[in-house]
Design an enzyme around this catalytic site. Structure first.
Site, PDB file in Angstrom:
ATOM      1  N   GLU A  95      -0.923  -9.859   6.755  1.00 45.49           N
ATOM      2  CA  GLU A  95      -0.064 -10.273   7.790  1.00 45.49           C
ATOM      3  C   GLU A  95       1.321  -9.832   7.308  1.00 45.49           C
ATOM      4  O   GLU A  95       1.488 -10.053   6.175  1.00 45.49           O
ATOM      5  CB  GLU A  95      -0.102 -11.641   7.994  1.00 45.49           C
ATOM      6  CG  GLU A  95      -1.309 -12.005   8.693  1.00 45.49           C
ATOM      7  CD  GLU A  95      -1.317 -13.594   9.023  1.00 45.49           C
ATOM      8  OE1 GLU A  95      -2.680 -14.253   9.410  1.00 45.49           O
ATOM      9  OE2 GLU A  95      -0.318 -14.306   8.741  1.00 45.49           O
ATOM     10  N   CYS A 113       8.794 -10.667   6.494  1.00 44.54           N
ATOM     11  CA  CYS A 113       8.140 -11.494   5.732  1.00 44.54           C
ATOM     12  C   CYS A 113       6.714 -10.909   5.330  1.00 44.54           C
ATOM     13  O   CYS A 113       5.861 -10.533   6.124  1.00 44.54           O
ATOM     14  CB  CYS A 113       7.806 -12.750   6.451  1.00 44.54           C
ATOM     15  SG  CYS A 113       6.822 -13.914   5.263  1.00 44.54           S
ATOM     16  N   CYS A 120      -5.690 -15.691  -1.432  1.00 45.96           N
ATOM     17  CA  CYS A 120      -4.859 -16.058  -2.552  1.00 45.96           C
ATOM     18  C   CYS A 120      -5.712 -17.121  -3.301  1.00 45.96           C
ATOM     19  O   CYS A 120      -6.645 -17.706  -2.682  1.00 45.96           O
ATOM     20  CB  CYS A 120      -3.681 -16.900  -2.007  1.00 45.96           C
ATOM     21  SG  CYS A 120      -2.673 -17.645  -3.305  1.00 45.96           S
ATOM     22  N   CYS A 124      -3.789 -23.967  -2.347  1.00 41.88           N
ATOM     23  CA  CYS A 124      -2.996 -24.968  -1.845  1.00 41.88           C
ATOM     24  C   CYS A 124      -3.553 -25.790  -0.618  1.00 41.88           C
ATOM     25  O   CYS A 124      -4.148 -25.152   0.370  1.00 41.88           O
ATOM     26  CB  CYS A 124      -1.609 -24.760  -1.435  1.00 41.88           C
ATOM     27  SG  CYS A 124      -0.933 -23.856  -3.246  1.00 41.88           S
ATOM     28  N   CYS A 127      -2.470 -24.839   3.090  1.00 38.45           N
ATOM     29  CA  CYS A 127      -2.239 -23.610   3.339  1.00 38.45           C
ATOM     30  C   CYS A 127      -3.441 -22.504   3.971  1.00 38.45           C
ATOM     31  O   CYS A 127      -4.412 -22.765   3.520  1.00 38.45           O
ATOM     32  CB  CYS A 127      -1.696 -22.713   2.115  1.00 38.45           C
ATOM     33  SG  CYS A 127      -1.613 -20.996   2.407  1.00 38.45           S
ATOM     34  N   GLY A 171      -0.592 -14.686  -0.185  1.00 36.52           N
ATOM     35  CA  GLY A 171      -0.616 -14.451  -1.612  1.00 36.52           C
ATOM     36  C   GLY A 171       0.199 -14.858  -2.446  1.00 36.52           C
ATOM     37  O   GLY A 171       1.526 -15.410  -2.137  1.00 36.52           O
ATOM     38  N   GLU A 172       0.000 -14.868  -3.653  1.00 32.87           N
ATOM     39  CA  GLU A 172       0.837 -15.519  -4.802  1.00 32.87           C
ATOM     40  C   GLU A 172       1.651 -14.246  -5.503  1.00 32.87           C
ATOM     41  O   GLU A 172       0.930 -13.643  -6.368  1.00 32.87           O
ATOM     42  CB  GLU A 172       0.284 -16.394  -5.815  1.00 32.87           C
ATOM     43  CG  GLU A 172       1.006 -16.910  -6.836  1.00 32.87           C
ATOM     44  CD  GLU A 172       2.378 -17.246  -6.668  1.00 32.87           C
ATOM     45  OE1 GLU A 172       2.672 -18.125  -5.940  1.00 32.87           O
ATOM     46  OE2 GLU A 172       3.368 -16.837  -7.349  1.00 32.87           O
ATOM     47  N   SER A 203       9.017 -15.878  -3.219  1.00 32.13           N
ATOM     48  CA  SER A 203       8.584 -17.276  -3.368  1.00 32.13           C
ATOM     49  C   SER A 203       7.141 -17.692  -4.101  1.00 32.13           C
ATOM     50  O   SER A 203       6.290 -16.866  -4.020  1.00 32.13           O
ATOM     51  CB  SER A 203       8.054 -17.839  -1.804  1.00 32.13           C
ATOM     52  OG  SER A 203       7.647 -19.010  -1.965  1.00 32.13           O
ATOM     53  N   SER A 226       7.983 -23.241  -4.365  1.00 32.91           N
ATOM     54  CA  SER A 226       7.209 -24.017  -3.301  1.00 32.91           C
ATOM     55  C   SER A 226       7.063 -25.351  -4.034  1.00 32.91           C
ATOM     56  O   SER A 226       6.022 -25.760  -4.906  1.00 32.91           O
ATOM     57  CB  SER A 226       6.057 -23.421  -2.995  1.00 32.91           C
ATOM     58  OG  SER A 226       6.387 -22.352  -2.413  1.00 32.91           O
ATOM     59  N   LEU A 227       7.750 -26.473  -3.834  1.00 37.57           N
ATOM     60  CA  LEU A 227       7.877 -27.452  -4.687  1.00 37.57           C
ATOM     61  C   LEU A 227       6.894 -28.679  -3.798  1.00 37.57           C
ATOM     62  O   LEU A 227       5.663 -29.195  -4.442  1.00 37.57           O
ATOM     63  CB  LEU A 227       9.232 -28.034  -4.959  1.00 37.57           C
ATOM     64  CG  LEU A 227       9.345 -29.144  -6.036  1.00 37.57           C
ATOM     65  CD1 LEU A 227       8.959 -28.579  -7.169  1.00 37.57           C
ATOM     66  CD2 LEU A 227      10.902 -29.633  -5.957  1.00 37.57           C
ATOM     67  N   HIS A 228       7.223 -29.080  -2.484  1.00 43.31           N
ATOM     68  CA  HIS A 228       6.495 -29.853  -1.741  1.00 43.31           C
ATOM     69  C   HIS A 228       6.187 -31.204  -2.361  1.00 43.31           C
ATOM     70  O   HIS A 228       5.724 -32.102  -1.437  1.00 43.31           O
ATOM     71  CB  HIS A 228       5.323 -29.098  -1.041  1.00 43.31           C
ATOM     72  CG  HIS A 228       5.363 -27.638  -0.654  1.00 43.31           C
ATOM     73  ND1 HIS A 228       6.460 -27.464  -0.049  1.00 43.31           N
ATOM     74  CD2 HIS A 228       4.600 -26.637  -0.867  1.00 43.31           C
ATOM     75  CE1 HIS A 228       6.312 -26.183   0.227  1.00 43.31           C
ATOM     76  NE2 HIS A 228       5.457 -25.452  -0.229  1.00 43.31           N
ATOM     77  N   ASN A 302       3.439 -26.346   9.295  1.00 45.03           N
ATOM     78  CA  ASN A 302       2.817 -25.960  10.401  1.00 45.03           C
ATOM     79  C   ASN A 302       1.600 -26.401  10.256  1.00 45.03           C
ATOM     80  O   ASN A 302       0.730 -25.845   9.428  1.00 45.03           O
ATOM     81  CB  ASN A 302       2.815 -24.452  10.365  1.00 45.03           C
ATOM     82  CG  ASN A 302       4.082 -23.843  11.142  1.00 45.03           C
ATOM     83  OD1 ASN A 302       3.914 -24.157  12.304  1.00 45.03           O
ATOM     84  ND2 ASN A 302       4.757 -23.042  10.543  1.00 45.03           N
ATOM     85  N   CYS A 345       1.948 -18.525   7.266  1.00 44.26           N
ATOM     86  CA  CYS A 345       1.380 -17.582   6.532  1.00 44.26           C
ATOM     87  C   CYS A 345      -0.156 -17.923   6.778  1.00 44.26           C
ATOM     88  O   CYS A 345      -0.804 -18.885   6.719  1.00 44.26           O
ATOM     89  CB  CYS A 345       1.650 -17.321   5.092  1.00 44.26           C
ATOM     90  SG  CYS A 345       0.729 -18.405   3.976  1.00 44.26           S
TER      91      CYS A 345
HETATM   92  N1  SAH Z   1       2.209 -18.371  -2.824  1.00 43.56           N
HETATM   93  C1  SAH Z   1       3.718 -18.278  -2.567  1.00 43.56           C
HETATM   94  C2  SAH Z   1       4.361 -17.325  -1.484  1.00 43.56           C
HETATM   95  C3  SAH Z   1       3.687 -17.397  -0.244  1.00 43.56           C
HETATM   96  S1  SAH Z   1       3.572 -19.111   0.677  1.00 43.56           S
HETATM   97  C4  SAH Z   1       4.177 -19.618  -2.372  1.00 43.56           C
HETATM   98  O1  SAH Z   1       3.275 -20.650  -2.218  1.00 43.56           O
HETATM   99  O2  SAH Z   1       5.218 -19.868  -2.615  1.00 43.56           O
HETATM  100  C5  SAH Z   1       5.201 -19.023   1.430  1.00 43.56           C
HETATM  101  C6  SAH Z   1       5.646 -20.448   1.661  1.00 43.56           C
HETATM  102  O3  SAH Z   1       4.906 -21.270   2.749  1.00 43.56           O
HETATM  103  C7  SAH Z   1       5.452 -21.580   0.503  1.00 43.56           C
HETATM  104  O4  SAH Z   1       6.780 -21.964   0.381  1.00 43.56           O
HETATM  105  C8  SAH Z   1       4.230 -22.129   1.021  1.00 43.56           C
HETATM  106  O5  SAH Z   1       4.073 -23.521   0.381  1.00 43.56           O
HETATM  107  C9  SAH Z   1       4.570 -22.330   2.458  1.00 43.56           C
HETATM  108  N2  SAH Z   1       3.363 -22.740   3.534  1.00 43.56           N
HETATM  109  C10 SAH Z   1       2.009 -22.328   3.293  1.00 43.56           C
HETATM  110  N3  SAH Z   1       1.376 -22.947   4.293  1.00 43.56           N
HETATM  111  C11 SAH Z   1       2.282 -23.487   5.106  1.00 43.56           C
HETATM  112  C12 SAH Z   1       2.102 -24.238   6.241  1.00 43.56           C
HETATM  113  N4  SAH Z   1       1.085 -24.577   6.890  1.00 43.56           N
HETATM  114  N5  SAH Z   1       3.332 -24.798   6.779  1.00 43.56           N
HETATM  115  C13 SAH Z   1       4.521 -24.559   6.353  1.00 43.56           C
HETATM  116  N6  SAH Z   1       4.744 -23.687   5.107  1.00 43.56           N
HETATM  117  C14 SAH Z   1       3.456 -23.596   4.342  1.00 43.56           C
HETATM  118 FE1  SF4 Z   2      -1.262 -19.262  -2.083  1.00 42.99          FE
HETATM  119 FE2  SF4 Z   2       1.374 -19.714  -1.543  1.00 42.99          FE
HETATM  120 FE3  SF4 Z   2      -0.729 -20.536   0.149  1.00 42.99          FE
HETATM  121 FE4  SF4 Z   2      -0.476 -21.835  -2.177  1.00 42.99          FE
HETATM  122  S1  SF4 Z   2       0.990 -21.886  -0.358  1.00 42.99           S
HETATM  123  S2  SF4 Z   2      -2.552 -20.929  -1.350  1.00 42.99           S
HETATM  124  S3  SF4 Z   2       0.191 -20.181  -3.551  1.00 42.99           S
HETATM  125  S4  SF4 Z   2      -0.200 -18.493  -0.289  1.00 42.99           S
END
Ligand code: SAH
Ligand code: SF4
Length: 354
Positions: A95, A113, A120, A124, A127, A171-172, A203, A226-228, A302, A345
């Site tokens: 995407e 984006c 990936c 997480c 995600c 992806g990472e 990111s 991506s700290l969270h 989301n 994503c």
């Molecule tokens: N893998 C990398 C980059 C892709 S994800 C990473 O994790 O940073 C891009 C961003 O989207 C990250 O900050 C991730 O934590 C966030 N993300 C993933 N799923 C999400 C969701 N359902 N709602 C909000 N942010 C999300």
């Molecule tokens: Fe991969 Fe980023 Fe999604 Fe985590 S948030 S599963 S690192 S794409």
């Protein structure tokens, strides 16, 4: 056996010069080809009218300039955000998204984006991409082709080109280090898309060795982490790689990155109701980031199918932000884009797969 065709949208200028030499063409062809692929959005050699027919046929036999197929495009009725599902040559899908921002100053900001992997491996828990595991890394050409294809789409409606790139799709990126870095060079270089380094954001979920490696690349790009979560117990649950690279190591790596590059780091923090959005979490986060040259970006999560995470309420988001501000941590709330087309994503791709 026939050699694999060379993907031109993925070559640096020096590599294009080698390619041109290899096929027995004069030097100046390299610049012509660079212009066609990166500036004039060509998707077919036939468009290259300043090249002879014989040369176009020769190129067709040994090279490609388009390895993505547009399978689906949804456009947000709210803000015009466009979400694309692209098929790769091996039929896997990725995407990419285009977002439009009226800029603070004058010129319009058009953001792409983009994805760096099919799926990936990081898993997480919140995600959609993480749910399906890793299929494979994208090549630098496949990463570059996303921006090239988006520019092509935009040009058709007299918009664009892309002037801001966020590597926040599927992806990472730091798990596909070489291809991502090469793509970043192509976005940035003067023969490429000329996107300013400060308008490119990478990111990562926090791969410490790669962050330290990136620090030495002398790039002016924006690094987003991506700290969270403000502590290891919670971050281990949300982002499994935290077990390998816990927060103390991650923050040390960030400090080193800031030291080496002089650039401030963005910390992304997706607020999930009852999970990481309390006043206590905000205070813990402020303590963790104290003294670091950084900026926190708050993002309401989301919600993704098959997960129980819910968006934090407006009251909680406002309170969380207020606490960080009080503690002197620069913070903003990310503008939400494409809310009606599931622009988060991995969501569109998962829908197509199920
Ligand atoms: N893998 C990398 C980059 C892709 S994800 C990473 O994790 O940073 C891009 C961003 O989207 C990250 O900050 C991730 O934590 C966030 N993300 C993933 N799923 C999400 C969701 N359902 N709602 C909000 N942010 C999300
Ligand atoms: Fe991969 Fe980023 Fe999604 Fe985590 S948030 S599963 S690192 S794409």
């Amino acid at each position: 056996m026939r050699e694999k065709k060379i993907a031109l949208k993925g070559l640096l200028f020096s590599e294009m010069q080698h390619f041109v030499k290899d096929i027995g063409e004069p030097k100046f062809r390299a610049q012509q080809l660079m212009d066609w692929i990166y500036k004039k959005n060509a998707v077919d050699f036939e468009e290259m009218t300043n090249l002879s027919k014989t040369l176009r046929e020769k190129l067709n036999k040994c090279a490609t300039i388009n390895d993505l197929q547009n399978k689906n495009c949804s456009v947000s009725k709210i803000d015009g955000t466009m979400k694309f599902l692209f098929a790769l040559e091996d039929h896997h899908t990725i995407e990419s998204v285009i977002m439009f921002h009226p800029d603070r100053v004058s010129a319009k900001r058009v953001t792409a984006c983009i994805s760096t992997q099919v799926g990936c491996a990081m898993g997480c828990s919140f995600c959609a991409t993480g749910k399906s595991g890793l299929v494979r890394n994208l090549t630098s050409s496949e990463i570059v082709n996303q921006v090239a294809t988006l520019n092509h789409v935009l040009a058709a409606s007299n918009e664009g080109p892309i002037n801001n790139v966020v590597i926040m799709g599927m992806g990472e990126p730091l798990a596909n280090y070489e291809s991502t870095l090469k793509a970043i060079h192509i976005f940035n270089m003067k023969e490429g898309f000329q996107v300013g380094a400060r308008h490119i954001t990478l990111s990562t979920c926090g791969l410490v060795p790669q962050i330290l490696r990136l620090a030495k690349e002398e790039l002016q790009i924006v690094l987003a982490i991506s700290l969270h979560a403000p502590n290891d117990t919670l971050r281990n649950q949300l982002i499994p790689i935290n077990r390998k690279y816990p927060l103390a190591q991650l923050i040390d790596a960030c400090q080193q990155y800031i030291h080496d590059t002089g650039r401030r780091i963005t910390f992304e923090y997706s607020l999930m109701s009852g999970v990481n959005d309390t006043s206590h979490d905000a205070k813990e986060l402020a303590a963790l980031l104290k003294g670091l040259l950084c900026h926190v970006n708050l993002i309401p999560i989301n919600p993704v199918e098959d997960t129980n995470y819910k968006r934090a309420t407006e009251v909680h988001i406002a309170k969380f932000k207020e606490i960080l501000e009080e503690k002197g941590i620069p913070v903003s709330r990310r503008e939400e884009k494409g809310a009606d087309i599931e622009a988060a994503c991995g969501q569109l791709r998962r829908r197509q797969m199920t």
